[in-house]
Design an enzyme around this catalytic site. Sequence first.
Site, PDB file in Angstrom:
ATOM      1  N   GLU A 126       0.774  -1.233  -0.062  1.00 16.63           N
ATOM      2  CA  GLU A 126       0.109  -0.047   0.003  1.00 16.63           C
ATOM      3  C   GLU A 126       1.147   1.158   0.044  1.00 16.63           C
ATOM      4  OE1 GLU A 126      -2.870   0.164   3.294  1.00 16.63           O
ATOM      5  OE2 GLU A 126      -3.638   2.025   2.433  1.00 16.63           O
ATOM      6  N   ASN A 182     -12.457  -1.106  -0.480  1.00 17.43           N
ATOM      7  CA  ASN A 182     -11.572  -1.580   0.448  1.00 17.43           C
ATOM      8  C   ASN A 182     -12.473  -1.001   1.917  1.00 17.43           C
ATOM      9  OD1 ASN A 182      -8.948  -2.514   1.819  1.00 17.43           O
ATOM     10  ND2 ASN A 182      -9.290  -0.703   2.515  1.00 17.43           N
ATOM     11  N   GLU A 183     -12.725  -2.049   2.759  1.00 16.87           N
ATOM     12  CA  GLU A 183     -13.066  -1.877   4.105  1.00 16.87           C
ATOM     13  C   GLU A 183     -14.108  -0.776   4.115  1.00 16.87           C
ATOM     14  OE1 GLU A 183      -9.963  -1.125   6.809  1.00 16.87           O
ATOM     15  OE2 GLU A 183      -9.322  -3.272   6.769  1.00 16.87           O
ATOM     16  N   TYR A 201      -6.433  -8.925  11.432  1.00 16.39           N
ATOM     17  CA  TYR A 201      -5.359  -8.670  11.968  1.00 16.39           C
ATOM     18  C   TYR A 201      -5.266  -9.138  13.501  1.00 16.39           C
ATOM     19  CZ  TYR A 201      -4.061  -5.262   8.239  1.00 16.39           C
ATOM     20  OH  TYR A 201      -3.775  -4.712   6.914  1.00 16.39           O
ATOM     21  N   GLU A 205      -6.051  -8.939   3.783  1.00 12.12           N
ATOM     22  CA  GLU A 205      -5.102  -8.470   4.732  1.00 12.12           C
ATOM     23  C   GLU A 205      -5.234  -9.247   5.903  1.00 12.12           C
ATOM     24  OE1 GLU A 205      -5.740  -4.140   5.701  1.00 12.12           O
ATOM     25  OE2 GLU A 205      -6.490  -3.932   3.408  1.00 12.12           O
ATOM     26  N   GLN A 213       2.007  -6.055   5.689  1.00 20.85           N
ATOM     27  CA  GLN A 213       2.438  -5.707   4.365  1.00 20.85           C
ATOM     28  C   GLN A 213       3.769  -6.149   3.920  1.00 20.85           C
ATOM     29  OE1 GLN A 213       0.946  -1.877   2.860  1.00 20.85           O
ATOM     30  NE2 GLN A 213      -0.613  -1.803   4.520  1.00 20.85           N
TER      31      GLN A 213
HETATM   32  O1  AHR Z   1      -2.913  -2.244   6.349  1.00 18.78           O
HETATM   33  C1  AHR Z   1      -3.030  -1.074   7.098  1.00 18.78           C
HETATM   34  C2  AHR Z   1      -4.529  -0.642   6.899  1.00 18.78           C
HETATM   35  O2  AHR Z   1      -5.199  -1.512   7.512  1.00 18.78           O
HETATM   36  C3  AHR Z   1      -5.364  -0.721   5.498  1.00 18.78           C
HETATM   37  O3  AHR Z   1      -5.090   0.328   4.631  1.00 18.78           O
HETATM   38  C4  AHR Z   1      -6.543  -0.945   5.754  1.00 18.78           C
HETATM   39  O4  AHR Z   1      -7.353  -1.583   4.728  1.00 18.78           O
HETATM   40  C5  AHR Z   1      -6.719  -1.851   7.101  1.00 18.78           C
HETATM   41  O5  AHR Z   1      -7.480  -1.037   8.052  1.00 18.78           O
END
Ligand code: AHR
Length: 481
Positions: free
Chosen positions: A25, A175-176, A244, A295, A346
């Site tokens: 990103e 995205n999100e 995450y 992600e 990432q």
């Molecule tokens: O990876 C960092 C951020 O985490 C990304 O931009 C977003 O999609 C997520 O919240």
Amino acid sequence: MDKIYLIMPERIGQINPDVYGVFSEHIGGVIYDGIWVGEDSEVENVHGFRKFIIDKLREAEVPLIRWPGGNFAETYDWRDGIGDRSKRPTRINWWNYCDGSYEPNIVGTDEFLDFCALCGAKPYLAANLTSTTPLDIRDWIDYVNSPEGTTTMAKLRAENGHPAPYNVRLWGVGNENWVAGGNMTPQFYTNEYRRYATVMENSSKGLELIACGANVDDYNWTKGLCEGIYEHGAPMHGMAVHYYCGSAGDTIGFSTDEWNQLIKQALRMQELIDRHWSVVKAYGMESKAKLCIDEWGCWHQDKSGLATKDHLFEQQSTIRDAVVSALTLNIFNNNCEKIRLASVAQLVNNLHTLFLSLGKDCITTPTYHVFNMFKSHMAGEAFRVIGPDDISASASVKDGEVTLTIANLSPERDYELELDPVGFKVGRNAKISLLGDGDIHAHNTFANPDNVVVKNNNCENFDRTISLIHGGIAAVKFSVN
Ligand code: AHR
């Protein structure tokens, strides 16, 4: 001695290579200082991209790179990033409110797609659904995919140095969108998705459109999306899910309790896959809504990266993060029939990173080594594995050769493991790769880049046993007899 049963007759499915993807990103030091150093840089580069990273991604055969975001994608106008670099506009980066950074648009569509070609990886582009129109995205698809000499966009691409189409097939649609991507409800998003997806599908043949899926365990989002597509229809080929692991102590100096907390969080990936998949199945949408976990990784809270300047979210990666990587990839292999693709967040200088770089320095993290150790799973046929608690494992077979990957999830207990094959015999020759030496805080630095490296052993008389130290990771390859 504990056993690992390798139940080859119980096939799970074929592991899509794209499960071994990465995410890059425009955030912190991922693009600038990370992959891009510029053509005139003293840092060894190819077309401006850091050669070290290109070479290592090729070595690990990383198949897919997602770009340009993330949240960044939701205010990105692709037109800013084409043509003469000296004339490109500088914009507010979506992350500007966090780190004050601006986007110079030096790396745009042509540069990123060149990077993918240099790495031998396929691109997965994230289309902005929050702040552009379907027509803008149609033009982007037109720019990258229309045959040479056909449309105005194809001619513009040729003027910018690339007459041949790039043929980008994978597109994320938003995205999100439940938070940074417009704060939408699942119903509102699904209506928007249908509008975009219908236009996008007709812009180029053979596109795979990936809808924005849920955050972690938001099954209501999955239900809303599936319901909206089931009732009204729309082209859809996958559903993104983001997960995450949160903070569990100091990134490097964590306690054994905090090790265990993080592992427990990471293991939750299995429950999330099961539950989202149940919703998908309830709507009979298994072929439309395969999971795309684009992600995933650990999001530690403290600043532990190696950069001397502020790279937003840059964090170190210890053997604990490598164990999270290994157990997550094992879960993906063991659920391969449900998963279309995945990309770890990432690539460099950020969350759960594969590389850390600064100026001339660039190192691989223990997580990179896991990707390299696991690569022979790609396109293999996964089959069922049963092992003791604290052991994460997955196995696949390809061209008569088995790849078995194992992670010892315990920060304290060593394991002596015996492989017990069901339905086949294990060949006498094996290649055993090991990561980890019992130091649960081990990591690499610019001063000591090879503190955590893979140790390879070619064994000519394999007795089907493996010693796996606490926090250790193994990849074992042997032929089927
Ligand atoms: O990876 C960092 C951020 O985490 C990304 O931009 C977003 O999609 C997520 O919240």
